[in-house]
Design an enzyme around this catalytic site. Structure first.
Site, mmCIF file in Angstrom:
data_model
loop_
_atom_site.group_PDB
_atom_site.id
_atom_site.type_symbol
_atom_site.label_atom_id
_atom_site.label_comp_id
_atom_site.label_asym_id
_atom_site.label_seq_id
_atom_site.Cartn_x
_atom_site.Cartn_y
_atom_site.Cartn_z
ATOM 1 N N GLU B 74 0.823 -1.215 0.000
ATOM 2 C CA GLU B 74 0.000 0.000 0.000
ATOM 3 C C GLU B 74 0.854 1.261 0.000
ATOM 4 O OE1 GLU B 74 -0.601 -2.699 1.705
ATOM 5 O OE2 GLU B 74 -2.613 -3.318 1.107
ATOM 6 N N ASP B 99 -8.602 -0.502 6.189
ATOM 7 C CA ASP B 99 -7.733 -0.829 7.320
ATOM 8 C C ASP B 99 -6.273 -0.930 6.861
ATOM 9 O OD1 ASP B 99 -10.402 -2.118 7.216
ATOM 10 O OD2 ASP B 99 -10.026 -2.590 9.317
ATOM 11 N N HIS B 141 -10.745 -5.547 9.323
ATOM 12 C CA HIS B 141 -11.558 -5.412 8.113
ATOM 13 C C HIS B 141 -12.805 -4.591 8.413
ATOM 14 C CE1 HIS B 141 -9.056 -8.880 7.042
ATOM 15 N NE2 HIS B 141 -9.309 -8.612 5.791
#
Ligand SMILES: Cc1ncc(C[n+]2csc(CCOP(=O)(O)OP(=O)(O)O)c2C)c(N)n1
Ligand SMILES: Cc1ncc(C[n+]2csc(CCOP(=O)(O)OP(=O)(O)O)c2C)c(N)n1
Ligand SMILES: [Mg+2]
Ligand SMILES: [Mg+2]
Lengths: 348, 341, 341, 348
Positions: B74, B99, B141
């Site tokens: 990410e 998240d 999540h």
């Protein structure tokens, strides 16, 4: 395929088979439970990968008093968790989010812990557990303990910064840690080639100055042998190593994934390399076990899963208010005042 | 681009109602069609169409250069998106579950948010993905991520509550010259009650402007995302059972905050309740409270109160999560207390 | 350990005054001496003794196994510290400048903060380092990091303002079973005005308890860190020039927040000004305002106001940074206005 | 030492020397300015490393209209910045935090940008710029442009997750990017051996599936040659590559660091490998330049630094209120009300 029993006796060879059968049976039971609506969240199969976790964990020192080796499994390494003493009933409780489970319904599936037995559950953010295991095994080195640690991660997790920072830290600090790369060729729908340009993860070893080798992850004895050798090196002071398990994820990422991005022929090809079938045939061929013994093991695995699951089904979910406890060891977090007896915040 | 538009992306064109998820897909699709410099990055967004299928069939339509399946990194791909934005592209990054934005926290707060200020120029970049609880997703999540970024000057944060808003706000975000964090509540994605027929034109909803969901005179509820709907439910109960008239403001954009809309409503109703799904301490209710204190203290006829999640990680089990999350009944209780104050 | 204690760590023993930096060194040194399981991790903390020399001579005294120079990997070594904490050690991590805590944001918020809740047990781990502006450090060597973590249940955040507090709070943090973010303001490290003779005993200052710096009756200032001193300056001006009596609360621990101390003081003075060095929107003043609104609305005789840094990255040039940071004059202005309200 | 001019003409050979001299003179001027109290923040010398940045940047396509190659320098690669058109006066303005500088006093030293000239300044958090440059060069590939990008980072930065995530992303996406590893054997007070277990960073290349080579970073022509070859490969579609510069940081991390953790003998050893001395000797030996020409270049470098610095000294610092502008391109951030005309927030 290896030709010897690598010094394992009959009992141990049977134990390996049992662990494979339990893994398979537990997951099949889970699928059933899910269809019946008992499971909270997804079911992530390790079909075709069972031998990797089982063979690797079997090569470690398993204790129940907090003096053995440490393991951090993944969702596709449940076999390792079972070998380290994770109870089937707890496994089902976790998947069903029961209040009786080891995390009392707070965390999912294999995300659970037992430091005495020697396992630490993963968290979802990929890569993190390499950092954690680096620190656990650092503590072994600092205190001069003879313990080692093993952490599992998939091929896709290797792209994360945490994977790199954790592995590099471990390598530099000569932490007695084995990184097991579960190279099942997919990360969700993404082929390994889109996560890395290397064709084998062993190519990454030298970049960290650590030893790395690859092994057929469908061959439980080959895995056991490779990891036992790696464990000996690590335990005798060499520091960190990597072992890559080569196999294939024969199901979708989770139940909801129809896996239609995978060539069906490829799946069929790997079905022929089913680790349970292969090992079963070997046990018979080498006369390490009789057909009756194997059937008994299989039946026992099936039965214990059924019994554990049924027991777990009957157990209660956690009480709502338990959601607020244990955020700290000492401070109690504020209760949501609107649900207190009075909605007046000055009384809360 | 002479390929046919996939059937499921033609609903608005055909006058059919769409879910919030479909509205988001349409926004992305239309912006990519309108502007060649818009492209997508994220995990599993190509062949698979994304974990929630927001980009289903985009790959076949736009090709590999505009729908890029990334490594699981990410920070890396959000940073790469920033680099591409420097070079004149307009990247839209999908975080599979919001998240997992945390590995990108460094590059977002230090690099991306500060780009214009440091003289490196505008940073047209959208980071979008699913957030929120209620889906039994457990601690990793289910998170809301607004407060991780609310304190970072230079970012904008958008959090839509309806299909129509989602489409218009996402288009505005993509056209914005500043980096935008765009939160999509999983519980709203396919909620049948949210399906609506959208305007067929290329509409845009400006960032930074709240929406009055419901006018009222006794009390203001400021909220956003999934809590807009629980607040409306509560308001209806209060109206029918107590005769209390509740005004509801949907923030839509959390940063910059539409302070004027909030203050104006409080000056009218003289009471303020903030409702957010995110955890309590350090939640956005605090900033709203102090802004109102600064700008409308004299108008307040009661304490500023809040209904929020509990200060804990998001628990997995349904019973725990339901207790953890703010519920309609909590809004009713708090609003009733405040109305009677 | 039969090595001699380095001279510069014997000041308190010798009855000499110490700076805040020296107090921090003493706390670390004494805790490491007291408890073998305490050890240090960080960049350049060994031979070099740390960028600010907090751990000068620790390596020679405690050896390589207890003072570990790490690779440049804040996430990696903070995560490793967490792993070591699982195994019964008590790591103290130094972040060279707290701005660089952001690569560790993921592991801190998702793993470390949630450990006890997820059933993985206590997480005795301190993450400490220099914060704050005024040193012409620019955007990446000047940040305050409290609001990156204030919203994360499971963490504690400590931010001392005096040498005595720094020592006692750091000792308490090391002995705490929960993860603690410990912020040390660079401007206070060697401030001559802060030198003081510390108690010679093994004292500890409990986490979660604010300190009344100064009693007063007209107005409460809630603050922490370097702003405590600017607030005291302002209070003295107000007292001498305006005859206004200001009570000052030093939070010391930001999370958990000492709500009782704040509320009690506001109930006495009926006016509240929050002063923080960190940027404005999403700063801790918001949470304090809503807590006071919830618990003491009826006692308020004026709006809750705040004096803070501007909503921008920390600029480099002195003229910009001085304008960016809250100054004593700002505190005086705001307090004067509020006192007269 | 290489024996040829690698096809470079006399002018270019002189340009290389000029860039080396400017780098050296600029930093020496900075030290002086710092002693005089003109510098805000630290001064970070690249003494002994000048040839790495200069040789590498010289191998790229430098343009001023935004169509050339892109560069991300570091504080120890100022020579590359100058070659890409970064003005000396801006360099001094930045170090003095003047309002007239390219970042108007908001950012420090070499942290500045000119996309037309083709350079993007770094930020402090190490590793980040690999991610950024990966994306810049991704855009070149996506648009079919012939441009490439180069990003510099020290040995220590290789431990960061950002380094890994950025490099791996670039490798997988075949971004036309060269990573220059400035291996000066130290990261602040930490020797390279405590940041990585590899002895050469080229060992990390295969782990990313990219080509990597090492070059003597004190030899400007050798660097130029190695990087030109790498650039050709990268430009012709090979994707990402790495070039390691081997040399030594002959000064402390910054001015405040007395470097007493370094063996003085080691420093003396490397003094003999001074890149300016070496190249100067070669220029004379090969008769690529006359003594007079070299002296003129040196004098010119010295003079232009002096002139630029003096001009910058006289310039104003930014106005305080400029601190609040440009946080967004469109929204104005709230002014701190206590400094407004009225302290009443309802009037702000
Ligand atoms: C940091 C982070 N990003 C994204 C995800 C979402 N995610 C969960 S599993 C997965 C794929 C993992 O692939 P791999 O590591 O190969 O493991 P496998 O599932 O194949 O065993 C992804 C992307 C995550 N858990 N963490
Ligand atoms: C993420 C991060 N952590 C810590 C620092 C503080 N820091 C600045 S420079 C430096 C050493 C860098 O060493 P290296 O990468 O080898 O570059 P060199 O200074 O040798 O050129 C450190 C630790 C930083 N800038 N970023
Ligand atoms: Mg995989
Ligand atoms: Mg270096």
């Amino acid at each position: 395929m290896s030709d010897s029993a690598f010094g394992l006796g009959r009992t141990e060879l049977h134990d390996l088979y049992r662990a494979l059968c339990v893994t398979r049976a537990a997951e099949e039971r889970l699928e059933l439970l899910q269809k019946q609506g008992h499971v909270t969240g997804g079911v992530y199969r390790c079909l075709g990968q069972e031998a990797g976790a089982v063979g690797a964990a079997f090569a470690l020192r398993r204790r129940t008093d907090g003096t053995g080796d440490m393991l951090c499994h993944t969702i596709r390494a449940a076999g390792a968790l079972f070998l380290f003493g994770g109870e089937l009933i707890d496994y089902f409780r976790q998947y069903m989010a029961k209040g009786t489970g080891p995390t009392r319904g707070r965390e999912a599936n294999v995300h659970w812990f037992d430091f005495d037995k020697g396992f630490v559950g993963p968290v979802s953010p990929l890569g993190t557990m390499i950092e954690i295991m680096a620190g656990m095994t650092l503590s072994f080195r600092l205190r001069g303990e003879e313990r080692i640690g093993m952490v599992f991660y998939g091929d896709g997790a290797s792209s994360t910064g945490a994977w790199h920072e954790g592995l590099n830290f471990a390598a530099v600090q000569r932490c007695p840690m084995i990184l097991m790369v579960e190279n099942n060729q997919w990360a969700f729908s993404t082929p390994t080639s889109k996560n890395t340009r290397v064709s084998s993860f062993t190519e990454k070893g030298p970049g960290y100055g650590i030893g790395a080798e690859s092994v057929d992850g469908t061959d439980v004895l080959a895995v056991f042998d490779a990891v036992r050798r790696a464990a000996n090196l690590v335990r005798s002071g060499e520091g960190t190593r990597m072992v890559e398990l080569k196999y294939f994820r024969r199901r979708g990422h989770a139940q909801h994934d129809p896996q239609d991005y995978v060539d069906p022929a490829e799946i069929r090809k790997w079905e022929k390399k089913d680790p349970l079938d292969l090992y079963r045939a070997r046990l018979l061929e080498k006369e390490w076990a009789s057909e009756a013994e194997l059937v008994a093991i299989e039946q026992d695995a099936f039965d214990s899963c059924r019994v554990a699951a049924e027991e777990a089904i009957g157990e209660p979910y956690p009480d709502g208010p338990d959601a607020v406890t244990d955020v700290y060891t000492d401070v109690s977090t504020p209760h949501p005042w609107t649900r207190a007896d009075s909605p007046d915040p000055t009384l809360a | 681009m002479d390929r046919e538009i996939p059937e499921h992306l033609l609903k608005t064109k055909n006058g059919e109602p769409v879910t919030m998820l479909e509205a988001i897909s349409e926004a992305l699709f239309e912006e990519m069609t309108r502007d060649d410099s818009v492209f997508l990055l994220g995990e599993d967004i190509g062949v698979y169409g994304g974990a929630f299928k927001v980009t289903r069939d985009f790959l076949t339509h736009f090709g590999e250069n505009r729908v890029i399946d990334t490594p699981i990194a990410e920070g890396g791909f959000t940073g790469a998106a920033a680099g591409a934005a420097h070079m004149g592209l307009r990247p839209v990054v999908e975080i599979q579950f919001m998240d997992f934005i945390s590995p990108a926290y460094d590059v977002i707060t230090n690099y991306i948010a500060t780009s214009n200020y440091r003289g490196a120029g505008p940073m047209p970049l959208v980071i979008r993905g699913p957030v929120g609880g209620g889906n039994r997703g457990g601690p990793f999540h289910s998170q809301n991520v607004e407060m991780a970024f609310f304190h970072t000057p230079g970012l904008k944060i958008v959090y839509p509550s309806t299909a129509k808003d989602a489409k218009g706000l996402l288009k505005a975000s993509i056209r914005d010259e500043n980096p935008v964090i765009f939160e999509e509540h999983k519980g709203l994605y396919r909620a049948p009650a949210l399906r609506e027929v959208l305007p067929d034109d290329d509409y845009v909803i400006p960032l930074g402007k709240a929406r009055t969901v419901r006018e009222g005179t006794d009390l203001t509820i400021v909220t956003y995302g999934a809590m807009v709907h629980k607040s409306v439910e509560a308001a209806e109960t209060l109206e029918s059972e107590d005769g209390v008239s509740v005004e509801i403001i949907d923030l839509r954009t959390l940063l910059p905050l539409d302070e004027d809309a909030i203050v104006e409503s409080v000056k009218k109703t003289n009471k303020l309740l903030v409702v957010h799904e995110d955890t309590r301490t350090g939640g956005i209710a605090g900033e709203i409270a102090i802004r109102v204190s600064e700008k409308a203290f004299e108008w307040l006829d009661g304490p500023i109160l809040r209904v929020t999640a509990i200060d804990a990680p998001v628990p997995y089990s349904g019973s725990l999560e339901d207790y953890f999350l703010p519920q309609t009944g909590d809004v009713v209780n708090a609003a009733r207390y405040l109305a009677a104050y």
